[in-house]
Design an enzyme around this catalytic site. Structure first.
Site, mmCIF file in Angstrom:
data_model
loop_
_atom_site.group_PDB
_atom_site.id
_atom_site.type_symbol
_atom_site.label_atom_id
_atom_site.label_comp_id
_atom_site.label_asym_id
_atom_site.label_seq_id
_atom_site.Cartn_x
_atom_site.Cartn_y
_atom_site.Cartn_z
ATOM 1 N N GLY A 40 39.177 34.014 50.528
ATOM 2 C CA GLY A 40 39.146 35.300 51.213
ATOM 3 C C GLY A 40 37.917 35.522 52.087
ATOM 4 N N PHE A 41 37.408 36.747 52.027
ATOM 5 C CA PHE A 41 36.295 37.135 52.893
ATOM 6 C C PHE A 41 35.002 36.381 52.559
ATOM 7 C CE2 PHE A 41 38.872 41.041 53.621
ATOM 8 C CZ PHE A 41 38.907 40.977 54.996
ATOM 9 N N GLU A 71 36.417 29.203 39.527
ATOM 10 C CA GLU A 71 37.618 28.452 39.863
ATOM 11 C C GLU A 71 37.877 27.356 38.827
ATOM 12 O OE1 GLU A 71 39.535 29.471 42.142
ATOM 13 O OE2 GLU A 71 38.242 30.744 43.369
ATOM 14 N N LEU A 94 32.921 39.611 45.505
ATOM 15 C CA LEU A 94 33.750 39.368 44.326
ATOM 16 C C LEU A 94 34.969 40.274 44.342
ATOM 17 C CD1 LEU A 94 31.201 39.179 41.356
ATOM 18 C CD2 LEU A 94 32.211 37.299 42.656
ATOM 19 N N ALA A 95 36.093 39.737 43.892
ATOM 20 C CA ALA A 95 37.266 40.552 43.606
ATOM 21 C C ALA A 95 37.817 40.016 42.294
ATOM 22 C CB ALA A 95 38.307 40.445 44.709
ATOM 23 N N TYR A 126 37.034 48.744 51.622
ATOM 24 C CA TYR A 126 38.261 48.994 52.368
ATOM 25 C C TYR A 126 38.558 50.486 52.364
ATOM 26 C CZ TYR A 126 43.015 48.729 54.078
ATOM 27 O OH TYR A 126 44.146 48.922 54.830
ATOM 28 N N TYR A 165 45.256 53.379 47.014
ATOM 29 C CA TYR A 165 44.000 52.669 47.292
ATOM 30 C C TYR A 165 42.780 53.604 47.292
ATOM 31 C CZ TYR A 165 40.916 48.935 48.362
ATOM 32 O OH TYR A 165 39.896 48.044 48.245
HETATM 33 P P1 NAD Z 1 39.556 37.002 46.928
HETATM 34 O O1 NAD Z 1 40.371 37.152 45.694
HETATM 35 O O2 NAD Z 1 40.089 36.139 48.017
HETATM 36 O O3 NAD Z 1 38.093 36.430 46.561
HETATM 37 C C1 NAD Z 1 37.452 36.766 45.371
HETATM 38 C C2 NAD Z 1 36.297 35.816 45.100
HETATM 39 O O4 NAD Z 1 35.628 36.264 43.904
HETATM 40 C C3 NAD Z 1 36.703 34.359 44.828
HETATM 41 O O5 NAD Z 1 35.720 33.507 45.392
HETATM 42 C C4 NAD Z 1 36.647 34.261 43.301
HETATM 43 O O6 NAD Z 1 36.387 32.956 42.791
HETATM 44 C C5 NAD Z 1 35.467 35.166 43.027
HETATM 45 N N1 NAD Z 1 35.413 35.668 41.654
HETATM 46 C C6 NAD Z 1 36.278 36.490 41.021
HETATM 47 N N2 NAD Z 1 35.845 36.741 39.755
HETATM 48 C C7 NAD Z 1 34.684 36.051 39.615
HETATM 49 C C8 NAD Z 1 33.741 35.910 38.554
HETATM 50 N N3 NAD Z 1 33.903 36.526 37.387
HETATM 51 N N4 NAD Z 1 32.671 35.115 38.772
HETATM 52 C C9 NAD Z 1 32.488 34.460 39.941
HETATM 53 N N5 NAD Z 1 33.327 34.586 40.986
HETATM 54 C C10 NAD Z 1 34.416 35.361 40.808
HETATM 55 O O7 NAD Z 1 39.257 38.469 47.426
HETATM 56 P P2 NAD Z 1 38.986 39.130 48.853
HETATM 57 O O8 NAD Z 1 40.239 39.828 49.266
HETATM 58 O O9 NAD Z 1 38.296 38.206 49.774
HETATM 59 O O10 NAD Z 1 37.985 40.297 48.414
HETATM 60 C C11 NAD Z 1 36.580 40.215 48.554
HETATM 61 C C12 NAD Z 1 36.041 41.615 48.791
HETATM 62 O O11 NAD Z 1 36.571 42.111 50.013
HETATM 63 C C13 NAD Z 1 36.437 42.627 47.714
HETATM 64 O O12 NAD Z 1 35.383 43.517 47.504
HETATM 65 C C14 NAD Z 1 37.621 43.341 48.361
HETATM 66 O O13 NAD Z 1 37.831 44.627 47.839
HETATM 67 C C15 NAD Z 1 37.127 43.391 49.790
HETATM 68 N N6 NAD Z 1 38.163 43.679 50.809
HETATM 69 C C16 NAD Z 1 39.378 43.051 50.794
HETATM 70 C C17 NAD Z 1 40.342 43.388 51.762
HETATM 71 C C18 NAD Z 1 41.684 42.713 51.804
HETATM 72 O O14 NAD Z 1 42.587 43.219 52.470
HETATM 73 N N7 NAD Z 1 41.858 41.575 51.171
HETATM 74 C C19 NAD Z 1 40.037 44.338 52.752
HETATM 75 C C20 NAD Z 1 38.771 44.928 52.764
HETATM 76 C C21 NAD Z 1 37.847 44.588 51.773
HETATM 77 NA NA NA Z 2 35.905 36.445 48.710
#
Ligand code: NAD
Ligand code: NA
Length: 399
Positions: A52-53, A75, A139-140, A226, A236
């Site tokens: 992701g981000f 992972e 983190l998510a 978000y 949300y």
């Molecule tokens: P994602 O699920 O793709 O990525 C999550 C990351 O967190 C991964 O690298 C995962 O390995 C890591 N992770 C999770 N639990 C963990 C732990 N206990 N220890 C270590 N690493 C851990 O998520 P994403 O959608 O990229 O979200 C990232 C951020 O962006 C979040 O805060 C989310 O709310 C925000 N966001 C997402 C969106 C969207 O539409 N996807 C939009 C705006 C903001």
């Molecule tokens: Na991420």
């Protein structure tokens, strides 16, 4: 072994090593095509770096600014006959590419919420980089074991107050139906969601990194939030997850105070709605995203995670004059194109029309599905999915 997608609801149980490597390659090429980010970061810690981000942030820093990067994620590694998770393969592919380009890249695979992983990360920074000048917090997670109390918090995705009924889509079958999501029954659900996705862990990270002396003078830190359209507010922004985002955004002043004496600064960046492993789990949101993609692609303003993060770095965090544009609440907005009035008006119109019968036509559900499969390394035309995959990818830089 031959690896095909195995889907259960909104998760895919398998990931494809060569396909995820293709995904990384595509993201790297995009960042390179945009040229170097002037005054970009040089030593970067990304917490949540594997998908992701966070992954796109890491690629933007490394290939847009020649940054050394340390990634932290959770992972499952690959083993013979038992493929790893997409985030594992993503990270392995990223590190191979980074090292081939002469860029430092190492990762820690473990629970970022724990004191142990924070200590390990600090040791690695001290040993290899000395200090970092950017900390990305991405983190998510559905759960967090609190490092001080040992309590295991589980987040929930629910409205607060009244039940919420609206349309949703099963993005595999394309069936549009009504869904009713009942509100939380006790306040603890809010506190638990805030404990998992709020700002406390970001603050713990910055406190511990600072106390260890591994934050450079002028350090920046950014976390992601978000907002989205009114139609998703009940689930949300006004729901339990929204309370956690309020808390995350509310952490900025405390972090700025903490970083003041080293001229550091913290930001929350509000990002666009995108297909990621996390967002596909939220009801209603996939239908919104598939309509949004249609409208934004037609207007030529569609972005994926890599386009968003490259723009965040090049046009917000690291500008030529050092000015960072913020909204009235002090947040960076790279959801600006998503939230444009003309985009939202069209999405709202399509939202009312959307049915199972017209979905393929009026939405980009095809693009949604494609991106979902891309997350796991599938549906890339360059990859032969009938061929044997090398499921074991050995990367000594991930510990
Ligand atoms: P994602 O699920 O793709 O990525 C999550 C990351 O967190 C991964 O690298 C995962 O390995 C890591 N992770 C999770 N639990 C963990 C732990 N206990 N220890 C270590 N690493 C851990 O998520 P994403 O959608 O990229 O979200 C990232 C951020 O962006 C979040 O805060 C989310 O709310 C925000 N966001 C997402 C969106 C969207 O539409 N996807 C939009 C705006 C903001
Ligand atoms: Na991420």
């Amino acid at each position: 072994m031959i690896i095909q997608p195995r889907v259960r609801g909104f998760i895919c149980l398998t990931s494809h090593p060569e396909g995820t490597a293709q995904n990384i390659q595509n993201q790297i090429e995009y960042v390179k095509s945009k040229g170097k980010i002037a005054n970009g970061p040089k030593k970067v810690l990304v917490i949540g770096a594997s998908t992701g981000f966070g992954l796109a942030s890491r690629i933007s820093a490394a290939f847009g600014s020649d940054a050394a990067t340390i990634g932290v994620f959770f992972e499952k590694p690959a083993a013979p006959g038992k493929p790893g998770t997409a985030g594992w393969y993503n990270s392995a592919a990223f590190e191979n590419e980074a090292q081939a380009a002469g860029l430092y890249a190492k990762s820690i695979n473990g629970d970022a919420f724990s004191d142990e992983v924070k200590a390990k990360t600090i040791e690695l920074i001290k040993q290899d980089l000395g200090q970092v000048d950017l900390v990305v917090y991405s983190l998510a997670s559905p759960r967090r074991t609190h490092p001080k109390t040992g309590v295991a918090h589980a987040s929930v995705l629910k409205p607060i107050g009244v039940p919420f009924t609206d349309k949703t889509v099963d993005f595999h079958s394309g069936v549009v139906s009504d869904i009713t999501i009942n509100p939380i029954e006790n306040e603890e659900d809010i506190a638990n969601t805030v404990a998992v996705m709020g700002g406390e862990d970001w603050k713990f990270w910055i406190e511990e990194l600072k106390a260890a002396g591994v934050l450079a003078d002028g350090v920046k830190t950014v976390a992601y939030s978000y907002i989205g359209p009114e139609l998703t507010y009940p689930i949300y922004r006004n729901g339990t997850i929204g309370r956690a985002k309020d808390d995350l955004e509310g952490t900025v002043p405390a972090l700025n105070e903490l970083l003041n004496d080293i001229n550091g600064i913290s930001y929350v960046s509000v990002n666009k709605a995108l297909v990621t492993q996390s967002s596909s789990a939220i009801p209603v949101v996939p239908l919104y995203i598939s309509l949004l993609y249609k409208v934004m692609k037609e207007k030529g303003i569609h972005e994926g995670t890599i386009e968003q993060m490259q723009r965040l770095f090049a046009e917000r965090l690291y500008t030529a004059d050092g000015q960072v544009a913020l909204d009235e609440k002090g947040r960076i907005r790279v959801d600006d194109w998503e939230m444009r009035a003309d985009v939202q008006e069209e999405v709202a119109k399509l939202w009312l029309q959307a049915t199972t019968e017209n979905l393929e036509e009026i939405s980009d559900i095809k693009g949604y599905r494609d991106e979902f499969f891309h997350l796991f390394g599938f549906n890339f035309p360059e990859v032969n999915y009938d061929a044997d995959s090398n499921e074991v990818v050995n990367v000594p830089s991930i510990t």
